[in-house]
Design an enzyme around this catalytic site. Structure first.
Site, PDB file in Angstrom:
ATOM      1  N   LYS A  94      54.898  87.011  53.594  1.00 14.29           N
ATOM      2  CA  LYS A  94      55.380  88.083  52.709  1.00 14.29           C
ATOM      3  C   LYS A  94      54.127  88.787  52.207  1.00 14.29           C
ATOM      4  CE  LYS A  94      58.275  88.940  48.611  1.00 14.29           C
ATOM      5  NZ  LYS A  94      59.484  89.580  49.153  1.00 14.29           N
TER       6      LYS A  94
ATOM      7  N   GLY B  60      61.557  94.399  48.182  1.00 21.22           N
ATOM      8  CA  GLY B  60      62.542  95.390  47.776  1.00 21.22           C
ATOM      9  C   GLY B  60      63.458  95.772  48.928  1.00 21.22           C
TER      10      GLY B  60
END
Length: 219
Positions: free
Chosen positions: A37, A121
């Site tokens: 990530k 997001g």
């Protein structure tokens, strides 16, 4: 190696929950796993074990230490804002090219059976000063595991995100739909059925709150 980009139809719809379930299911089948990530905001430098990177590390069965945190999420910012906004508050300018390069390096070096790259997001959320999550997804070209919700209004968010990702020329492996815990949320089974009807052949995977066996069918 199977590599997937885990993207959200919206913010806080369960991307990391779905990613962790897939990592755990893959490990249970004897497969090696890796997760990346590249950018995360809203993370505390002193208490990050329950953060998205911390959960990914735990799901991989790796030690929760600083070295693993740096390897899984090298760009970390404290403010709970979009990554470029959070980075600005720390005097950092996020550039898409740097994020793309970091992801490509991880993909090339990975020796795992399953690699998950998770965005930050929603699909159209800003990821850098000069790019959205969608821009990173296009640059990498990985098949996409889209994660959406089942709250009131999620139907439009899910189908819009699905349409945008497919229009960008990316393959959607599946749309995982997280069951909403709100008492006034639409019926989950009915929501899943309606999404399947309008998804133009994309596989819809229900992610109920009280079950984890769904992940076994995705790895």
């Amino acid at each position: 190696m199977t590599a997937l980009f885990v993207a959200g139809a919206h913010t806080d719809v369960g991307k990391t929950y779905v990613a962790c379930a897939l990592l755990s299911a893959a490990r249970a089948k004897g497969l090696s796993v890796a997760a990346f990530k590249p950018v995360v905001s809203g993370i505390s430098a002193d208490d990050w074990e329950a953060s998205d990177p911390g959960r990914l590390i735990a799901a991989m069965g790796e030690p929760l230490d600083a070295a693993r945190l740096e390897a899984v999420s090298p760009l970390r910012f404290a403010a709970a804002l979009s990554p470029p906004m959070a980075a600005r508050r720390e005097g950092v300018r996020l550039e898409l090219s740097g994020i793309v390069a970091a992801c490509r390096a991880v993909i090339v070096a990975a020796r795992a059976d399953l690699l998950l790259v998770e965005g930050a997001g929603g699909v159209m959320s800003p990821l850098a000063e000069d790019g959205l999550n969608l821009d990173l997804m296009q640059a990498l070209g990985l098949p996409v595991l889209l994660v959406g919700g089942s709250y009131l209004g999620a139907m439009s968010h899910n189908l819009t995100a699905l349409s945008v990702v497919r229009a960008a020329g990316l393959k959607v492996q599946a749309l995982a739909v997280s069951q909403d815990a709100s008492a006034d949320a639409p019926d989950f089974d009915e929501t899943v059925a309606d999404l399947q009807r309008f998804s133009q052949g994309v596989r819809i995977v229900p992610v109920p709150r009280d079950a984890i066996d769904w992940a076994e069918n995705l790895v």
